[in-house]
Design a protein around this motif. Structure first.
Motif, mmCIF file in Angstrom:
data_model
loop_
_atom_site.group_PDB
_atom_site.id
_atom_site.type_symbol
_atom_site.label_atom_id
_atom_site.label_comp_id
_atom_site.label_asym_id
_atom_site.label_seq_id
_atom_site.Cartn_x
_atom_site.Cartn_y
_atom_site.Cartn_z
ATOM 1 N N PRO A 136 0.831 -1.214 0.000
ATOM 2 C CA PRO A 136 0.000 0.000 0.000
ATOM 3 C C PRO A 136 0.861 1.259 0.000
ATOM 4 O O PRO A 136 1.975 1.266 0.531
ATOM 5 N N ASP A 137 0.335 2.304 -0.586
ATOM 6 C CA ASP A 137 0.978 3.617 -0.524
ATOM 7 C C ASP A 137 0.442 4.335 0.710
ATOM 8 O O ASP A 137 -0.642 4.925 0.679
ATOM 9 N N TYR A 138 1.193 4.272 1.793
ATOM 10 C CA TYR A 138 0.708 4.817 3.055
ATOM 11 C C TYR A 138 0.706 6.342 3.076
ATOM 12 O O TYR A 138 0.206 6.942 4.031
ATOM 13 N N SER A 139 1.282 6.962 2.067
ATOM 14 C CA SER A 139 1.208 8.419 1.990
ATOM 15 C C SER A 139 -0.131 8.886 1.421
ATOM 16 O O SER A 139 -0.471 10.066 1.521
ATOM 17 N N SER A 140 -0.894 7.962 0.837
ATOM 18 C CA SER A 140 -2.216 8.300 0.297
ATOM 19 C C SER A 140 -3.284 8.033 1.346
ATOM 20 O O SER A 140 -3.182 7.060 2.114
ATOM 21 N N PRO A 141 -4.336 8.849 1.410
ATOM 22 C CA PRO A 141 -5.415 8.619 2.390
ATOM 23 C C PRO A 141 -6.186 7.346 2.075
ATOM 24 O O PRO A 141 -6.309 6.934 0.921
ATOM 25 N N GLY A 142 -6.711 6.704 3.113
ATOM 26 C CA GLY A 142 -7.532 5.514 2.932
ATOM 27 C C GLY A 142 -6.780 4.214 3.033
ATOM 28 O O GLY A 142 -7.388 3.135 2.957
ATOM 29 N N ASN A 143 -5.422 4.257 3.202
ATOM 30 C CA ASN A 143 -4.634 3.022 3.272
ATOM 31 C C ASN A 143 -4.143 2.705 4.681
ATOM 32 O O ASN A 143 -3.409 1.740 4.863
ATOM 33 N N ASP A 144 -4.545 3.507 5.658
ATOM 34 C CA ASP A 144 -4.021 3.313 7.008
ATOM 35 C C ASP A 144 -4.426 1.982 7.624
ATOM 36 O O ASP A 144 -3.699 1.436 8.461
ATOM 37 N N ASN A 145 -5.563 1.433 7.237
ATOM 38 C CA ASN A 145 -6.031 0.164 7.809
ATOM 39 C C ASN A 145 -5.679 -1.046 6.946
ATOM 40 O O ASN A 145 -6.276 -2.106 7.099
ATOM 41 N N ARG A 146 -4.717 -0.881 6.062
ATOM 42 C CA ARG A 146 -4.255 -2.001 5.231
ATOM 43 C C ARG A 146 -2.876 -2.435 5.714
ATOM 44 O O ARG A 146 -2.013 -1.602 6.001
ATOM 45 N N ILE A 147 -2.678 -3.733 5.829
ATOM 46 C CA ILE A 147 -1.429 -4.260 6.398
ATOM 47 C C ILE A 147 -0.829 -5.320 5.475
ATOM 48 O O ILE A 147 -1.496 -5.859 4.577
ATOM 49 N N ILE A 148 0.428 -5.620 5.721
ATOM 50 C CA ILE A 148 1.148 -6.700 5.051
ATOM 51 C C ILE A 148 1.432 -7.778 6.090
ATOM 52 O O ILE A 148 1.985 -7.487 7.161
ATOM 53 N N ILE A 149 1.057 -9.013 5.803
ATOM 54 C CA ILE A 149 1.331 -10.107 6.732
ATOM 55 C C ILE A 149 2.259 -11.123 6.067
ATOM 56 O O ILE A 149 2.430 -11.123 4.843
ATOM 57 N N SER A 150 2.852 -11.982 6.856
ATOM 58 C CA SER A 150 3.775 -12.980 6.321
ATOM 59 C C SER A 150 3.012 -14.198 5.805
ATOM 60 O O SER A 150 1.880 -14.476 6.212
ATOM 61 N N GLN A 151 3.647 -14.919 4.912
ATOM 62 C CA GLN A 151 3.050 -16.142 4.392
ATOM 63 C C GLN A 151 2.828 -17.166 5.502
ATOM 64 O O GLN A 151 1.842 -17.905 5.494
ATOM 65 N N LYS A 152 3.743 -17.175 6.472
ATOM 66 C CA LYS A 152 3.605 -18.127 7.581
ATOM 67 C C LYS A 152 2.349 -17.836 8.380
ATOM 68 O O LYS A 152 1.589 -18.752 8.739
ATOM 69 N N ALA A 153 2.088 -16.549 8.670
ATOM 70 C CA ALA A 153 0.880 -16.182 9.397
ATOM 71 C C ALA A 153 -0.362 -16.426 8.562
ATOM 72 O O ALA A 153 -1.395 -16.881 9.071
ATOM 73 N N ALA A 154 -0.276 -16.152 7.260
ATOM 74 C CA ALA A 154 -1.419 -16.354 6.377
ATOM 75 C C ALA A 154 -1.812 -17.821 6.317
ATOM 76 O O ALA A 154 -2.998 -18.167 6.358
ATOM 77 N N ARG A 155 -0.814 -18.698 6.242
ATOM 78 C CA ARG A 155 -1.110 -20.133 6.203
ATOM 79 C C ARG A 155 -1.679 -20.617 7.528
ATOM 80 O O ARG A 155 -2.595 -21.446 7.557
ATOM 81 N N ALA A 156 -1.141 -20.113 8.634
ATOM 82 C CA ALA A 156 -1.608 -20.558 9.949
ATOM 83 C C ALA A 156 -3.062 -20.185 10.180
ATOM 84 O O ALA A 156 -3.814 -20.935 10.828
ATOM 85 N N LEU A 157 -3.491 -19.021 9.626
ATOM 86 C CA LEU A 157 -4.845 -18.536 9.874
ATOM 87 C C LEU A 157 -5.768 -18.701 8.667
ATOM 88 O O LEU A 157 -6.938 -18.324 8.741
ATOM 89 N N GLY A 158 -5.237 -19.246 7.581
ATOM 90 C CA GLY A 158 -6.060 -19.435 6.380
ATOM 91 C C GLY A 158 -6.462 -18.130 5.729
ATOM 92 O O GLY A 158 -7.612 -17.984 5.284
ATOM 93 N N LEU A 159 -5.519 -17.179 5.638
ATOM 94 C CA LEU A 159 -5.820 -15.863 5.087
ATOM 95 C C LEU A 159 -5.128 -15.669 3.748
ATOM 96 O O LEU A 159 -4.187 -16.378 3.399
ATOM 97 N N LYS A 160 -5.598 -14.671 3.011
ATOM 98 C CA LYS A 160 -4.992 -14.304 1.731
ATOM 99 C C LYS A 160 -5.192 -12.807 1.516
ATOM 100 O O LYS A 160 -5.930 -12.146 2.262
ATOM 101 N N ALA A 161 -4.515 -12.285 0.498
ATOM 102 C CA ALA A 161 -4.644 -10.864 0.188
ATOM 103 C C ALA A 161 -6.102 -10.532 -0.121
ATOM 104 O O ALA A 161 -6.786 -11.272 -0.829
ATOM 105 N N GLY A 162 -6.598 -9.432 0.443
ATOM 106 C CA GLY A 162 -7.986 -9.011 0.258
ATOM 107 C C GLY A 162 -8.876 -9.362 1.426
ATOM 108 O O GLY A 162 -9.958 -8.769 1.583
#
Length: 413
Positions: free
Chosen positions: A140-166
């Motif tokens: 995300p471009d954190y200098s633009s408004p509206g992106n403050d609640n968007r995060i980057i997570i690791s693949q390890k965490a995504a697999r553990a919790l069954g998550l994906k981008a979006g």
């Protein structure tokens, strides 16, 4: 005129109608393999160093500044004053200063949960590193408004919790009171550093400030990038002393401590140090193998050319000149092997650097392919070293020529 060199250039390795002696072919092959292995070991280790250092410095700033005594401060946060930045910028090696924030949080799904630390992308180098490590989504471009609640997570965490981008995830921030935010996963990264991937997620500076209730002039630390990694240790000492002096002078109003990547990434840096030892061992072994085969090849060439030696001595050629002839002749073998070894190593490693066709177990090596950093100065250094060592080891067997008499060679014929 250097007729020893002239004769060596004209003298053939063959005998009669035969092609080159098998010993000569073995010696050339041995030198070529030794040079190729030495080049490969050095360039691959340089590649490992480059890749691992990018990961270590991607997660850890070169230098980090924190409050030294939280009991005397209103909180454990730094007041970002102009005088503080100006004081730090007085250190000549400092290139970038950025505020940093991190805090513990818990990702909660209907079926599972995971404790993590969420950090902001403090420096440009960190942002570039995470963006390069993305396997899903985008940064995300954190200098633009509206992106403050968007995060980057690791693949390890995504697999553990069954998550994906979006996807969106309920995040519980652990502060004086538990605060909940529903955050959107903008991307998934993988650095193959399990110790870091397991706990570190990345978000905006404004998000973390809002959760902690901090003003824009507060941060938990400062991340500093310097102009040359080799100066990290000296820069840390210089900055620590400079900040202490500024505190005593009243220029800054908090006592700070300075940490460096040498301590935060010590485990990985020590591992790289072990690789250096392996390279030294490989180079010594390859030089030994190449030297033994060169000596053997030279002895066989001398024995094969006994008649030539006898004739040259009979017409008055001194043994010293004949020794030079065979040293030059053996050095032809060395130069041929070096050229072949250079071509083989350079060709294969260039292809590996472009297409990464040789893969590794990322869990064991922190990277999923064999990295290559082709430093041409090392090619010159290895070639020069092989030539020098080869010349030295050929001096000893060349003394055999002095013991060959013309009468014995004529009687043998």
């Amino acid at each position: 005129m250097n007729y020893s060199f002239y004769i060596a250039r004209r003298l053939s390795f063959s005998k009669g109608e035969r092609k080159s002696l098998p010993a000569v072919k073995v010696a050339i092959s041995s030198v070529a393999i030794s040079v190729a292995v030495m080049l490969a070991s050095v360039w691959i280790v340089l590649g490992f160093k480059h890749e691992i250092m990018e990961k270590v410095t991607g997660f850890n700033a070169d230098l980090s500044v924190y409050v030294a005594d939280t009991q005397e401060s209103e909180s454990n946060t730094i007041l970002l004053t102009t005088s503080l930045f100006e004081t730090i910028e007085e250190i000549p090696t400092v290139r970038e200063i950025a505020p940093s924030l991190s805090m513990p949080a818990v990702f909660k799904t209907p079926d599972d949960f995971k404790g993590v630390y969420i950090k902001n992308l403090s420096t440009k180098r960190t942002s570039d590193f995470i963006e390069h490590s993305l396997i899903e989504g985008k940064l995300p471009d954190y200098s633009s408004p509206g992106n403050d609640n968007r995060i980057i997570i690791s693949q390890k965490a995504a697999r553990a919790l069954g998550l994906k981008a979006g996807d969106k995830i309920d995040t519980y921030f652990i502060t004086d009171a538990v605060r909940v935010r529903r955050l959107e996963i903008a991307g998934v990264y993988s650095s193959h550093f399990d110790a870091y991937d397991d706990i570190y997620m990345f978000g905006s500076l404004q998000l973390l400030r809002g959760v902690q209730g901090l003003k824009d002039n507060r941060a938990t630390g400062l991340h500093i990038t310097i102009d040359n990694f080799d100066n990290v240790g000296n820069s840390a000492v210089a900055l620590q002393n400079h900040l202490l002096k500024a505190y005593n002078d009243g220029t800054v109003h908090q006592l700070y401590r300075v940490d460096s990547v040498l301590s935060s990434g010590a485990g990985y840096l020590n591992w790289l140090g072990l690789l250096n030892t392996n390279v030294i061992v490989i180079i010594i072994l390859m030089l030994a193998v190449g030297s033994v085969t060169l000596v053997s090849g030279m002895l066989i060439i001398v024995l094969d050319k006994k008649r030539f030696i006898g004739v040259m001595k009979a017409i008055g050629c001194p043994s010293r000149k004949l020794r030079r002839v065979f040293i030059y002749l053996s050095m032809r073998v060395t130069f041929t092997g070096i050229v072949i070894g250079d071509i083989i190593a350079t060709g294969l490693l260039w292809c590996q650097s472009k297409w990464h066709f040789i893969h590794l177990d990322a869990d064991a090596y922190y990277i999923d392919f064999v990295p290559v950093s082709m430093d041409w100065l090392w090619l010159i250094a290895i070639n020069a070293g092989v030539i020098f060592v080869s010349y030295l080891v050929l001096l000893i067997p060349s003394r055999l020529i002095s013991r060959i008499s013309p009468s014995e060679t004529m009687r043998d014929e």
